[in-house]
Design a protein around this motif. Structure first.
Motif, mmCIF file in Angstrom:
data_model
loop_
_atom_site.group_PDB
_atom_site.id
_atom_site.type_symbol
_atom_site.label_atom_id
_atom_site.label_comp_id
_atom_site.label_asym_id
_atom_site.label_seq_id
_atom_site.Cartn_x
_atom_site.Cartn_y
_atom_site.Cartn_z
ATOM 1 N N THR A 57 -23.755 27.509 -2.572
ATOM 2 C CA THR A 57 -24.372 28.227 -3.422
ATOM 3 C C THR A 57 -25.436 29.181 -2.984
ATOM 4 O O THR A 57 -26.088 29.191 -1.779
ATOM 5 C CB THR A 57 -25.144 27.265 -4.564
ATOM 6 O OG1 THR A 57 -25.674 28.072 -5.768
ATOM 7 C CG2 THR A 57 -26.176 26.585 -3.970
ATOM 8 N N CYS A 98 -27.955 30.059 -5.254
ATOM 9 C CA CYS A 98 -29.066 29.693 -5.921
ATOM 10 C C CYS A 98 -30.087 28.953 -5.433
ATOM 11 O O CYS A 98 -29.665 27.883 -4.772
ATOM 12 C CB CYS A 98 -28.500 29.128 -7.318
ATOM 13 S SG CYS A 98 -29.940 28.834 -8.468
ATOM 14 N N ALA A 127 -32.570 27.310 -6.814
ATOM 15 C CA ALA A 127 -33.443 26.158 -7.471
ATOM 16 C C ALA A 127 -33.149 24.964 -6.902
ATOM 17 O O ALA A 127 -32.036 24.776 -6.081
ATOM 18 C CB ALA A 127 -32.750 26.436 -9.132
ATOM 19 N N THR A 141 -32.305 22.245 -8.789
ATOM 20 C CA THR A 141 -30.877 21.937 -9.176
ATOM 21 C C THR A 141 -30.190 23.206 -9.444
ATOM 22 O O THR A 141 -30.499 23.953 -9.962
ATOM 23 C CB THR A 141 -31.196 20.970 -10.269
ATOM 24 O OG1 THR A 141 -32.070 19.919 -10.031
ATOM 25 C CG2 THR A 141 -29.645 20.575 -10.927
ATOM 26 N N HIS A 160 -28.035 26.322 -10.406
ATOM 27 C CA HIS A 160 -27.467 26.540 -11.729
ATOM 28 C C HIS A 160 -25.974 26.697 -11.441
ATOM 29 O O HIS A 160 -24.919 26.769 -12.512
ATOM 30 C CB HIS A 160 -27.881 28.066 -12.154
ATOM 31 C CG HIS A 160 -29.344 27.828 -12.542
ATOM 32 N ND1 HIS A 160 -30.353 28.800 -11.900
ATOM 33 C CD2 HIS A 160 -30.108 26.995 -13.243
ATOM 34 C CE1 HIS A 160 -31.360 28.595 -12.363
ATOM 35 N NE2 HIS A 160 -31.224 27.540 -13.043
ATOM 36 N N TYR A 161 -25.393 27.025 -10.343
ATOM 37 C CA TYR A 161 -23.923 27.030 -10.040
ATOM 38 C C TYR A 161 -23.830 26.638 -8.714
ATOM 39 O O TYR A 161 -24.729 26.824 -7.820
ATOM 40 C CB TYR A 161 -23.370 28.149 -10.282
ATOM 41 C CG TYR A 161 -23.523 29.225 -9.283
ATOM 42 C CD1 TYR A 161 -22.550 29.622 -8.448
ATOM 43 C CD2 TYR A 161 -24.606 30.017 -9.066
ATOM 44 C CE1 TYR A 161 -22.510 30.556 -7.326
ATOM 45 C CE2 TYR A 161 -24.859 31.048 -8.170
ATOM 46 C CZ TYR A 161 -23.641 31.061 -7.131
ATOM 47 O OH TYR A 161 -23.932 31.736 -6.195
ATOM 48 N N PHE A 164 -20.643 25.010 -12.832
ATOM 49 C CA PHE A 164 -21.926 25.583 -13.648
ATOM 50 C C PHE A 164 -22.789 24.445 -14.274
ATOM 51 O O PHE A 164 -22.038 23.539 -15.224
ATOM 52 C CB PHE A 164 -21.335 26.425 -14.766
ATOM 53 C CG PHE A 164 -20.362 27.658 -14.394
ATOM 54 C CD1 PHE A 164 -20.973 28.807 -13.865
ATOM 55 C CD2 PHE A 164 -19.060 27.561 -14.427
ATOM 56 C CE1 PHE A 164 -20.052 29.684 -12.979
ATOM 57 C CE2 PHE A 164 -18.422 28.655 -13.507
ATOM 58 C CZ PHE A 164 -18.780 29.669 -13.160
ATOM 59 N N GLY A 165 -24.000 24.323 -13.903
ATOM 60 C CA GLY A 165 -24.823 23.376 -14.664
ATOM 61 C C GLY A 165 -24.450 22.043 -14.252
ATOM 62 O O GLY A 165 -24.686 21.192 -15.082
ATOM 63 N N LEU A 183 -30.639 35.744 -14.937
ATOM 64 C CA LEU A 183 -29.912 34.438 -14.885
ATOM 65 C C LEU A 183 -30.218 33.761 -13.478
ATOM 66 O O LEU A 183 -29.392 32.756 -13.304
ATOM 67 C CB LEU A 183 -28.438 34.324 -15.258
ATOM 68 C CG LEU A 183 -28.266 34.878 -16.794
ATOM 69 C CD1 LEU A 183 -26.763 34.759 -16.867
ATOM 70 C CD2 LEU A 183 -28.987 34.100 -18.041
ATOM 71 N N HIS A 184 -31.485 34.032 -12.989
ATOM 72 C CA HIS A 184 -31.780 33.473 -11.681
ATOM 73 C C HIS A 184 -30.931 33.940 -10.603
ATOM 74 O O HIS A 184 -31.217 34.955 -9.947
ATOM 75 C CB HIS A 184 -31.878 31.895 -11.928
ATOM 76 C CG HIS A 184 -32.547 31.378 -10.580
ATOM 77 N ND1 HIS A 184 -33.788 31.540 -10.388
ATOM 78 C CD2 HIS A 184 -32.045 30.553 -9.529
ATOM 79 C CE1 HIS A 184 -34.201 30.815 -9.057
ATOM 80 N NE2 HIS A 184 -33.174 30.352 -8.673
#
Length: 850
Positions: A176, A178, A180, A182, A184-185, A209-210, A805-806
């Motif tokens: 990923t 992302c 974060a 956790t 996001h994708y 996704f999520g 969206l981050h």
């Protein structure tokens, strides 16, 4: 094989101490060495597989097992070997097998949670894991429950096996961009292979996704993780079009040929039978040349071929851009574009291109001679009118310019110059050949032109006096001949024929000008302003040019109408540089330039404060008087002005006034307004432009307090990048919104008034602007457009809503009215590695006939 340690002396001296501590540890001084809270190193002698120094440290203890050639590190252990570094709660080293094992420590009595787990850092990359095994000699290792970050991308896996310095095998891996905790994708696969700085290869890829996987996996995939360019397939974009149906767009191949060039080809296919092909070849060599060649072909059809309303439109475009510095004094610049008539209406999404009425091409080969200052340009120019498809070509246009020369000047004496040393001259030579194709008819005209300008510029007191003489000679191979043919109805018909003949047109004009400069400084009652300066630059010029339509010059001819009226005409009116003037000029013109400046005061309490100068106003006024004119001897009075306040306000305008009255048939008659009781002046034109640009201060990071970076991305080669200051960036621009700027506004008001007579007034006024603001830190609203105040209508407005969206961007763009109305909705990944991972929905309504 023998190992020698730098801590052996340490162990021999303090071994009895360790041996006496029987309540805690019983160690033989021959087999092992115990140290506590120390930093140490292990060096190699001949016969060992370890070829450099190993540095180690611990907060608790280091235990050396000399006989077994092993070492145990407890408490915040650290091992550094070459570019490799491992940090862990516990580290165990086997020097015989060159192996290392690292594991964390339990955080509580349950043993379910581990802290101070191993972290491997190598060549700038970091790997976190639950447990870790590593071989010094081979560079291989195995990590469990591992994760790492590479080039702003994150990898995790149940088990990661490092087989060499750049290759990793990942079991049950996730990828990923992302950051974060956790994601996001992410992309997940049971088997992954990652080659550092090259690619990620996986089988049975699931897009999540999520935490929820997309129900249909891909059987395999190759994701480039290399920075910069690399060859490979270009992932397609899927969408629908209201006119041509669903489509697969931008599917193709990119070939990174080498460090200096690349090539790509893409195709769009529509389910209703239309296709669009695009290709681009780019090349660049630093400090030498850069360029690109682009080609496009499209075939758009509506309906079936058997339908009575079936329509098909085939268009194409070829574009070449090239800049090259051959030598410091030799340069080639090319910007050529050839297109079919309707290409822009269907195949281009940039409003700046769509609003063009002409396609202009240029190619220039330029040479300068540094010592003399002379220069030569060879130019090709082509202008294509899109609506009529008329083409105007200049092939070639050759210009040679000789720099200002002073033939009587002594270059070694620069202090006291004689009056004749101020005499100078310049020369300019032109060869031009026009090829104009208008309404299907080709017309070719060419010629030479020579200009010699001579001036004499001594300074007398506070005045600069400059006599001037200009000689011009034009060479043509054609002239026109006119005669009258009487039709059957008795009306005269004028016939104009070209006559092939070598002709020389020689003209001249002369004049003298005088100018000076003075200024005044006065104090200011306004606090913070120390003084205001007014600089005045008046100039006056007298010019003389004879009437070249007189028979003695031979440049004009005449024909007689049936009623006996004689009409004179210019024999060279069709030629490329035109013919000589038919009116004598003996005119006097003047101009007064005014500059108002302001100087700020210096703060006496601040030693770093400096005075600042600001330009308040530029004001120019000019007019003239022609002694040789039969009527209307006074020319219009021209007034221009401009003021600018920093970068956020700019005002510029001009006015034109006349002293003469008007009639119902003409804008000026030979009667002064004041004699008619209508005042002194009459305004005939007025225009001004007001521009303002304002923006909020760039937002700062909550963590560091520093300004947030821009989110805009630029093209790697710098070719075709979006213009940052244009109001229109394109119908559906790919330029990312900048959430770091909370708001910005740009407004331009333009007003034009043309009033040659009060009854024939024409007026135009419009407002152009753009507004961008953050509704929240993650929502941005943008609107651009223009409003025609006279017509009371909007021109090409555009509304755009963006959401951060981050790890993703969401963009919704809407063109509510106009030829190119429609919308586009898009969600795409921010990271350039996955730029083709997007979802797009658009609906465009085009008027294909322009």
């Amino acid at each position: 094989m023998k190992f020698y340690y730098s801590v052996i002396l340490f162990s021999l001296v303090f071994a009895p101490v360790f041996a006496q501590e029987k309540d805690t540890l019983n160690i033989s001084t021959i087999d092992s060495v115990l140290t506590s809270h120390v930093d140490t190193l292990i060096s190699k002698t001949s016969g060992s597989d370890i070829d450099t120094v190993i540095y180690s440290s611990a907060s608790d203890s280091l235990i050396f097992f000399v006989k077994d050639k092993k070492m145990s590190i407890y408490g915040n252990g650290k091992i550094q070997y070459k570019q490799m570094q491992i940090v862990s709660a516990n580290i165990f080293v086997d020097f015989e097998k060159n192996n290392l094992k690292a594991i964390g420590e339990q955080s509580d009595s349950t043993g379910k949670k581990m802290i101070n787990t191993p972290i491997l850092t190598e060549a700038g990359e970091s790997f976190d894991s639950y447990t870790m095994s590593y071989n010094f000699k081979t560079g291989r290792g195995i990590m469990t429950a591992a994760n790492t970050e590479m080039d702003e991308a994150f990898f995790t896996g149940v088990k990661i096996k490092k087989v060499d310095k750049i290759t990793f095998f990942i079991k049950d891996g996730k990828y990923t961009t992302c950051d974060a905790d956790t994601p996001h994708y992410y992309i997940s696969s049971s088997k992954m292979k990652m080659v550092q700085d090259e690619e990620l290869v996986a089988e049975w890829i699931w897009l999540n996704f999520g935490g929820v996987p997309f129900p249909i996996p891909l059987p395999f995939g190759v994701i480039p993780v290399q920075s910069g360019r690399r060859s490979g397939m270009i992932a397609p974009v899927f969408g629908t079009d209201a006119t041509f149906g669903s489509y697969i767009g931008r599917f193709g191949y990119f070939w990174a040929i080498n460090d200096y060039m690349d090539w790509n080809i893409t195709a769009d296919y529509y389910t209703r039978g239309s296709i669009n092909l695009n290709s681009r070849f780019r090349y660049a060599k630093r400090y030498s040349y850069t360029g690109s060649i682009q080609g496009s072909y499209s075939d758009f059809s509506q309906g079936e071929k058997t339908d009575p309303d079936f329509s098909e439109q085939i268009d194409w475009r070829l574009k070449w851009y090239h800049n090259q510095s051959i030598t410091p004094t030799l340069r080639l610049d090319v910007n050529l574009e050839f297109i079919s008539t309707n290409f822009l209406s269907r195949n281009v999404s940039n409003l700046n291109d769509l609003l063009r009425n002409e396609i202009v091409s240029n190619a220039t080969f330029s040479k300068t001679w540094e010592e003399s200052g002379n220069s030569m340009n060879i130019n090709y120019n082509r202008r294509q009118v899109i609506e009529t498809n008329d083409v105007y070509e200049i092939l070639p246009n050759i210009t040679f310019s000789k720099a200002q020369s002073y033939p009587f000047r002594d270059e070694f004496n620069t202090s006291d110059r004689a009056w004749y040393e101020f005499f100078g001259y310049t020369y300019n030579g032109f060869f031009k050949n026009n090829r104009n194709k208008v309404d299907g008819q080709l017309n070719i005209r060419g010629g030479f032109r020579h200009n010699v300008n001579m001036d004499f510029s001594p300074k007398i007191g506070f005045f600069s006096i400059t006599p001037k003489f200009r000689y011009e000679e034009r060479w043509y191979n054609k002239k026109v001949e006119k005669f009258v043919v009487q039709s059957s109805t008795g009306e005269d018909s004028i016939v104009t024929n070209d006559v092939n003949e070598i002709n020389f047109v020689r003209t001249f004009n002369t004049g003298i000008s005088a100018s000076t400069k003075f200024f005044g400084i006065f104090g200011s009652p306004i606090p913070g302003i120390s003084s205001i300066r007014h600089t005045v630059t008046p100039s006056i010029t007298y010019s003389f040019r004879p009437d070249f339509s007189e028979p003695g010059w031979g440049y004009y001819d005449s024909y007689s109408k049936s009623d006996g009226t004689e009409v004179r005409y210019n024999k060279f009116e069709r030629e490329i540089f035109g013919g000589p003037s038919s009116q004598q000029q003996s005119s006097l013109s003047f101009n007064i330039g005014n500059i108002f400046e302001m100087k700020s005061e210096v703060d006496p309490t601040d030693t770093t404060d400096k005075e600042e100068k600001y330009q308040l106003l530029n004001l120019n006024i000019g007019s003239g008087y022609n002694f040789a004119a039969d009527t209307l001897k006074f020319s219009d009075i021209r007034l221009s002005y401009r003021t600018r306040v920093s970068d956020f306000f700019d005002f510029a305008g001009s006015n034109t006034f006349t002293l003469y009255d008007y009639s119902s048939t003409t804008s000026r008659i030979n009667k002064f307004l004041i004699d008619q009781g209508k005042g002194l002046l009459r305004m005939t034109s007025f225009n001004f432009t007001v521009t303002t640009r304002l923006s909020g201060e760039r937002l700062k990071s909550k963590d560091t307090g520093k300004p947030l970076p821009s989110t805009n991305q630029n093209d790697e080669f710098g070719l075709g990048a979006a213009e940052q200051r244009n109001v229109y960036q394109g119908i559906y621009t790919d330029r990312d919104p900048d959430f770091a700027i909370p708001w910005d506004i740009a407004l331009t008001y333009t007003f034009n008034l043309n009033r040659q007579t009060p009854e024939t007034e024409t007026k135009f006024s419009s407002i152009n602007g753009s507004l961008n603001f953050n509704l929240t830190p993650n929502w941005k609203f943008s609107i651009t457009g223009s409003y025609d105040i006279e017509r009371k209508e909007f021109v090409a407005p555009q509304i755009k809503i963006s959401r951060d969206l981050h790890a993703w961007f969401m963009n919704f763009t809407w063109n509510p009215i106009g030829t190119y109305q429609g919308f586009r909705f898009e969600i795409r990944v921010k990271a350039p590695q996955l730029q083709d991972l997007k979802l797009t929905k658009q609906d465009r309504f085009y008027t294909t006939n322009r």
